[in-house]
Write a protein that holds these residues in place. Sequence first.
Motif, short mmCIF file in Angstrom:
data_model
loop_
_atom_site.label_atom_id
_atom_site.label_comp_id
_atom_site.label_asym_id
_atom_site.label_seq_id
_atom_site.Cartn_x
_atom_site.Cartn_y
_atom_site.Cartn_z
N HIS A 20 1.09 -1.41 0.04
CA HIS A 20 -0.08 -0.33 -0.20
C HIS A 20 0.92 1.34 -0.20
O HIS A 20 1.98 1.19 0.26
CB HIS A 20 -0.62 -0.05 1.61
CG HIS A 20 -1.76 -1.34 1.22
ND1 HIS A 20 -2.63 -1.55 0.74
CD2 HIS A 20 -1.73 -1.70 2.22
CE1 HIS A 20 -3.55 -2.19 0.73
NE2 HIS A 20 -2.90 -2.98 1.80
N SER A 21 0.56 2.37 -0.30
CA SER A 21 1.38 3.57 -0.63
C SER A 21 1.37 4.50 1.06
O SER A 21 0.21 3.97 1.84
CB SER A 21 0.44 4.23 -1.22
OG SER A 21 -0.98 4.31 -0.63
N GLY A 22 2.37 4.37 1.20
CA GLY A 22 2.79 5.64 2.40
C GLY A 22 3.68 4.21 3.51
O GLY A 22 3.82 4.32 4.22
N PHE A 23 3.95 3.03 3.08
CA PHE A 23 4.65 2.16 3.33
C PHE A 23 5.86 2.12 2.96
O PHE A 23 6.74 1.45 3.67
CB PHE A 23 4.69 0.70 3.03
CG PHE A 23 3.21 -0.34 3.93
CD1 PHE A 23 2.44 0.94 4.50
CD2 PHE A 23 3.10 -1.23 3.53
CE1 PHE A 23 1.47 0.58 5.63
CE2 PHE A 23 1.69 -1.77 4.06
CZ PHE A 23 1.10 -1.58 4.75
N GLU A 119 1.99 -0.74 -6.52
CA GLU A 119 1.07 -0.87 -5.55
C GLU A 119 0.59 -2.19 -5.13
O GLU A 119 1.51 -3.41 -5.53
CB GLU A 119 -0.62 -0.19 -5.50
CG GLU A 119 0.15 1.12 -5.92
CD GLU A 119 0.68 2.14 -4.80
OE1 GLU A 119 -0.16 1.68 -3.49
OE2 GLU A 119 1.60 2.91 -4.58
N PRO A 144 4.32 -2.46 7.40
CA PRO A 144 3.58 -1.18 7.75
C PRO A 144 5.00 -1.31 8.84
O PRO A 144 5.64 -2.25 9.12
CB PRO A 144 2.37 -1.44 8.66
CG PRO A 144 2.13 -2.97 8.17
CD PRO A 144 3.15 -3.97 7.38
N SER A 174 -1.60 6.20 12.31
CA SER A 174 -1.59 6.52 10.56
C SER A 174 -1.31 4.96 10.01
O SER A 174 -0.95 4.45 8.98
CB SER A 174 -0.06 6.94 10.79
OG SER A 174 0.28 7.86 12.07
N ARG A 177 1.82 3.25 8.59
CA ARG A 177 2.25 3.96 6.99
C ARG A 177 3.09 5.21 7.26
O ARG A 177 2.83 6.33 7.86
CB ARG A 177 0.87 4.42 6.38
CG ARG A 177 0.21 3.76 5.94
CD ARG A 177 -1.05 3.99 4.86
NE ARG A 177 -1.80 2.73 5.10
CZ ARG A 177 -2.48 2.85 3.51
NH1 ARG A 177 -2.21 3.39 2.13
NH2 ARG A 177 -3.65 2.00 3.26
N ARG A 179 4.38 7.53 5.37
CA ARG A 179 4.55 8.98 5.53
C ARG A 179 3.21 9.35 5.64
O ARG A 179 3.56 10.53 6.58
CB ARG A 179 3.36 9.22 3.94
CG ARG A 179 3.26 10.87 3.38
CD ARG A 179 3.20 10.05 2.34
NE ARG A 179 4.30 9.57 0.85
CZ ARG A 179 3.04 8.54 0.31
NH1 ARG A 179 2.14 8.15 0.17
NH2 ARG A 179 4.04 8.16 -0.02
N ARG A 180 2.16 9.11 6.74
CA ARG A 180 1.46 9.15 7.75
C ARG A 180 1.67 9.36 8.81
O ARG A 180 1.42 10.67 9.57
CB ARG A 180 0.40 8.88 7.76
CG ARG A 180 -0.73 8.65 6.54
CD ARG A 180 -1.73 7.63 7.15
NE ARG A 180 -2.57 7.58 5.50
CZ ARG A 180 -3.75 7.27 5.68
NH1 ARG A 180 -4.33 5.67 6.56
NH2 ARG A 180 -4.40 6.58 3.69
#
Length: 220
Positions: A20-23, A119, A144, A174, A177, A179-180
């Motif tokens: 997933h994005s942000g990993f 992705e 994660p 988050s 992730r 990024r978050r």
Amino acid sequence: MERLRDRGGGRPGIGVFYGHSGFGKTKSAIYVKNKTNAALVEVGFTWSAKTLLQRLCVELRVETKGTLAQLADRVVETLVDDDRPLIIDEADKLCDKGMIELVRQIHEESGAPILLLGEEKLPSKIAREERVHNRVLVWEPAQPCDLADARTLAKVYCPIEVADDLIEMIRTKSGGRARRIVVNLDLVADFARNAGLKALGAADYAGPFYTGDEPKPRGR
């Protein structure tokens, strides 16, 4: 990448790193590029096969003019001569546009290790292209962040001391992730700055969390 580079004779040399994005996949790719001198490109939404080959030529510091066949030959020759692996980020777009076969050709002719990033659905997209799927040696899902990862991010990105209970709360909010987590560390740092604090725990923090949820509709 080590498994791809150290594979024995007769083994395929394509790896797939997906999630997933942000990993943190792209950050990981930059780290691997710096450690291995890999050529790295990130596929753009508007790219054609020729654009991909030209960007590879730029990354490999060779001439970017010529036909598709000439560009492909130049990429293959340079990967062989320079003994460099190749990393392609946003590889989903190559599957969506029917360009993933070009990656197989480059791998077949050069023997260079190639790492594809994308992705969560990238493996299923590659599975539709049997000739490419058969050449994948490594399928590696991105994971994660755990508490130790989040602690490291806090040390790098947050100018205040953040207690473990607040770091764990940030990590949970988050979804693990990276990024978050970084965005939430910024929120915590802003809260601490406004409150005149240099250290913060979960009980001290009364600010918001960034979860990625869309804003609620506003009432009239």
